[in-house]
Design a protein around this motif. Structure first.
Motif, PDB file in Angstrom:
ATOM      1  N   UNK A  53     -21.895  -6.998 -17.405  1.00 10.66           N
ATOM      2  CA  UNK A  53     -21.888  -8.750 -17.028  1.00 10.66           C
ATOM      3  C   UNK A  53     -22.227  -8.840 -15.805  1.00 10.66           C
ATOM      4  N   UNK A  54     -21.800  -7.607 -14.994  1.00  6.35           N
ATOM      5  CA  UNK A  54     -21.854  -7.673 -13.154  1.00  6.35           C
ATOM      6  C   UNK A  54     -23.506  -8.083 -13.832  1.00  6.35           C
ATOM      7  N   UNK A  55     -24.428  -7.413 -13.978  1.00  5.82           N
ATOM      8  CA  UNK A  55     -25.787  -7.681 -14.040  1.00  5.82           C
ATOM      9  C   UNK A  55     -26.464  -8.773 -14.982  1.00  5.82           C
ATOM     10  N   UNK A  56     -25.917  -8.537 -16.193  1.00  6.95           N
ATOM     11  CA  UNK A  56     -26.779  -9.368 -17.057  1.00  6.95           C
ATOM     12  C   UNK A  56     -25.958 -10.353 -17.541  1.00  6.95           C
ATOM     13  N   UNK A  57     -25.258 -11.159 -17.033  1.00 11.15           N
ATOM     14  CA  UNK A  57     -24.455 -12.029 -16.777  1.00 11.15           C
ATOM     15  C   UNK A  57     -23.131 -12.493 -18.149  1.00 11.15           C
ATOM     16  N   UNK A  67     -32.949  -8.784 -13.891  1.00 11.96           N
ATOM     17  CA  UNK A  67     -32.170  -7.794 -14.247  1.00 11.96           C
ATOM     18  C   UNK A  67     -32.886  -8.524 -16.209  1.00 11.96           C
ATOM     19  N   UNK A  92     -35.315   3.055 -16.364  1.00 13.11           N
ATOM     20  CA  UNK A  92     -35.761   2.745 -14.568  1.00 13.11           C
ATOM     21  C   UNK A  92     -37.619   2.252 -14.612  1.00 13.11           C
ATOM     22  N   UNK A  93     -37.761   1.224 -15.287  1.00 11.74           N
ATOM     23  CA  UNK A  93     -39.119   0.940 -15.629  1.00 11.74           C
ATOM     24  C   UNK A  93     -39.527   0.105 -15.288  1.00 11.74           C
ATOM     25  N   UNK A 104     -35.283  -4.833 -11.881  1.00 14.26           N
ATOM     26  CA  UNK A 104     -34.361  -3.649 -11.465  1.00 14.26           C
ATOM     27  C   UNK A 104     -33.367  -2.468 -12.056  1.00 14.26           C
ATOM     28  N   UNK A 105     -33.557  -1.330 -11.907  1.00  7.04           N
ATOM     29  CA  UNK A 105     -33.196  -0.359 -12.865  1.00  7.04           C
ATOM     30  C   UNK A 105     -31.785  -0.295 -13.047  1.00  7.04           C
ATOM     31  N   UNK A 107     -28.692   2.326 -13.944  1.00 10.35           N
ATOM     32  CA  UNK A 107     -28.292   3.003 -14.441  1.00 10.35           C
ATOM     33  C   UNK A 107     -27.612   4.824 -15.584  1.00 10.35           C
ATOM     34  N   UNK A 108     -27.488   5.388 -16.138  1.00  8.71           N
ATOM     35  CA  UNK A 108     -27.649   5.817 -16.823  1.00  8.71           C
ATOM     36  C   UNK A 108     -26.170   5.728 -17.648  1.00  8.71           C
ATOM     37  N   UNK A 110     -23.705   7.084 -19.958  1.00  7.40           N
ATOM     38  CA  UNK A 110     -23.272   8.150 -20.523  1.00  7.40           C
ATOM     39  C   UNK A 110     -21.911   8.012 -20.398  1.00  7.40           C
ATOM     40  N   UNK A 111     -21.486   7.682 -19.701  1.00 10.10           N
ATOM     41  CA  UNK A 111     -19.842   7.747 -19.116  1.00 10.10           C
ATOM     42  C   UNK A 111     -19.533   6.972 -20.162  1.00 10.10           C
TER      43      UNK A 111
END
Lengths: 145, 425
Positions: A53-57, A67, A92-93, A104-105, A107-108, A110-111
């Motif tokens: 949510x922080x990035x995609x709203x 984003x 990251x493209x 904006x990149x 991050x993975x 995977x966690x």
């Protein structure tokens, strides 16, 4: 309090009653044909709130130039493998959607567990006006290196 | 209040006839007008839309005759610098031509040249006596090969009075983590981003083909600067930093509310060699202190190294200051003279808290320093409070420029609108 409110809203979207959506683990609706979808969506909405949510709203509309939106795009509705890989490996493209570029990149992620990834993708693919097939745990596990 | 009303009565009556709405903002004891442009402004001011649908209008520059150059973030119909002219004197730009095929942000006029930047290079165009570009297709390339990794990639620029050009090179990272924007990821030791970015570089304004090695890292530790201006009273560079995002990546220290309110967006007065401290510190506007970043061992309270400069003013978090202009005109009331206008593009990194910004702020100055509290000057670019809260603004203020008559121009990079704000005495 604000979290509760958000879950309420998200809960309504995923047609889970607010009481159950408020709790982290949701599985109290009577078993129906769609219960797998319903519970996956409810869990997915929690993952979405925490990590997306922080990035995609809140409306998944993204942020102009930065984003990308998650609504009505091939990235979300199309090839599940590509989508799962974006969560696992990040992206990251430059992303182009409807003549707009987003830079904006990401991050993975995977966690997140296989189940969390399956749930959040199921949630995104069936919310915000989207309609697409479920993503399940084995599909994620297969792509995780 | 009454005195103010009386003084502004003729203006108010006139405005009532020609505008849509009038209401009193009692909290600040000021009359706020929402005029036909859709903006709300202090009493006595009015805004008109002088151009529209230009594209992603970033920084703007106005000539002595009142013509305008607009830099677009990406080309529209193959053109990314728009030249606007008002041929019939009705106050609206009715002639529009374009040139330059590269998107970017920087746009500045000085000494017979128009300066422009892509996200990699800096150009200039020679102007004729009426400040029209002589050769639109062959600018001089002043600086080339600046780092552009698609994050904070815009190259804002400004000139001093000694033939130097100052170019922002933003950090290609949020907080110099080992893994950018990943929860819990630590900061890279001796942040390598600072070698080629996260600062202001100084180049010669009249020399072509400059690279990093020809320039001077004038200031460092600035995450990303979009709004900047040269203060003529101080003869110094002032910049607005876009503060870091996502302190929630360290949830044990910052909940979503804290992360929405930290850190401040800061105004810095820059002297050569200054270090503003990114990524090692951020500025907490509540504690009024530089606080060590969690990526570098901070706990949300521990103060950062005192070698880093302090901001001269601080504003709420994440509002994205994209334009800075020192007002030197005579049209506006005396209190505005030599003060700063700041265009806040509007936030995204406050979610799930309501978004904020999407307005132009006035920061009073006295003797070349911020003096007193900032105030919202022009608001409602977003269209409504709901649009602001959702981050779905109709218009997003970005560039600022002063007209020859002392009016203030504001660009919007969402719908490509140019506003002209005037004061009626």
């Amino acid at each position: 309090m604000k979290y509760c409110l958000l879950f309420l809203i998200l809960g309504m979207n995923v047609e889970v009653n607010a009481q159950s959506a408020r709790k982290p683990a949701v599985k109290k609706t009577a078993p129906t044909k769609n219960s797998a979808l319903t519970s996956s969506m409810a869990r997915g909405s929690i993952v979405y709130t925490s990590y997306c949510l922080a990035c995609h709203q809140a409306d998944a509309g993204g942020v102009p130039n930065m984003n990308p939106p998650l609504t009505k795009t091939e990235y979300v509705l199309g090839d599940k493998k590509r989508l799962i890989n974006i969560i696992l490996n990040g992206l990251n493209e430059e992303v182009k959607i409807n003549d707009e570029t987003y830079s904006n990149p990401m991050p993975p992620h995977n966690f997140l567990t296989d189940e969390q990834i399956a749930d959040v993708l199921t949630y995104v693919r069936n919310n915000f006006g989207n309609k697409a097939s479920l993503v399940n745990k084995p599909e994620v596990a297969k792509l995780r290196k | 209040m009454n005195i103010r009303l009386n003084r502004f009565l003729p203006v108010v009556l006139f405005t009532l006839l020609s505008v849509t709405e009038l209401f009193a903002q009692t909290a600040s004891k000021k009359i706020i007008l929402k005029d036909a442009s859709g903006l709300t402004l202090p009493g006595g001011f009015a805004a008109t839309i002088v151009a529209d649908s230009l594209g992603k209008a970033r920084h703007i520059a106005v000539t002595a005759k009142g013509d305008m150059y607009v830099k677009l973030a990406s080309p529209k119909n193959g053109k990314a610098i728009i030249y606007l002219h008002d041929s019939n004197g009705d106050g609206v730009f009715d002639q529009k031509t374009g040139f330059g095929n590269y998107g970017g942000t920087g746009m500045y006029l000085k000494g017979g040249y128009l300066y422009a930047s892509s996200n990699d290079d800096v150009f200039r165009y020679k102007l004729d006596a009426s400040e029209k570009v002589i050769n639109q297709d062959q600018p001089e390339k002043l600086v080339t090969g600046l780092i552009n990794r698609r994050q904070h990639e815009t190259k804002s620029l400004v000139l001093d009075n000694n033939g130097n050009i100052y170019v922002n090179i933003g950090a290609f990272s949020n907080s110099c983590q080992v893994e950018d924007r990943k929860p819990g990821s630590p900061g890279k030791p001796n942040c390598p981003v600072l070698d080629s970015a996260a600062g202001i570089w100084q180049f010669k304004a009249d020399k072509t083909g400059q690279h990093y090695s020809d320039g001077v890292r004038y200031a460092t530790g600035l995450r990303n600067v979009v709004g900047l201006d040269w203060n003529q009273q101080d003869n110094a560079l002032f910049v607005m930093q876009h503060g870091r995002d996502q302190l929630t990546m360290f949830p044990e220290l910052y909940d979503t509310k804290k992360s929405a309110e930290l850190p401040a967006e800061c105004m810095y007065m820059i002297k050569k060699g200054d270090n503003a401290g990114w990524p090692y510190i951020y500025y907490d506007p509540f504690l009024k202190k530089k606080i060590e970043a969690p990526e570098y061992g901070g706990d949300g309270k521990k103060e950062g190294d005192s070698k880093f400069i302090n901001p001269v003013a601080a504003y709420p978090a994440h509002m994205a200051p994209n334009g800075l202009l020192f007002y030197t005109g005579n049209m506006f009331p005396a209190k505005y003279k030599n003060g700063a206008f700041i265009a806040f593009h509007g936030s995204w990194n406050r979610a799930p808290e309501p978004q904020a910004g999407y307005f132009v702020v006035f920061q009073p100055f006295k003797d070349g320093k911020p003096y007193g509290d900032w105030e919202v000057f022009a608001d409602n670019f977003s269209g409504s409070k709901e649009n602001t809260a959702k981050g779905r603004a109709d218009h997003r203020p970005c560039g600022l420029a002063q007209g020859p008559d002392g009016s203030l121009f504001v660009s919007d990079d969402n719908r490509g609108t140019i506003y002209k704000i005037s004061y009626a005495k």
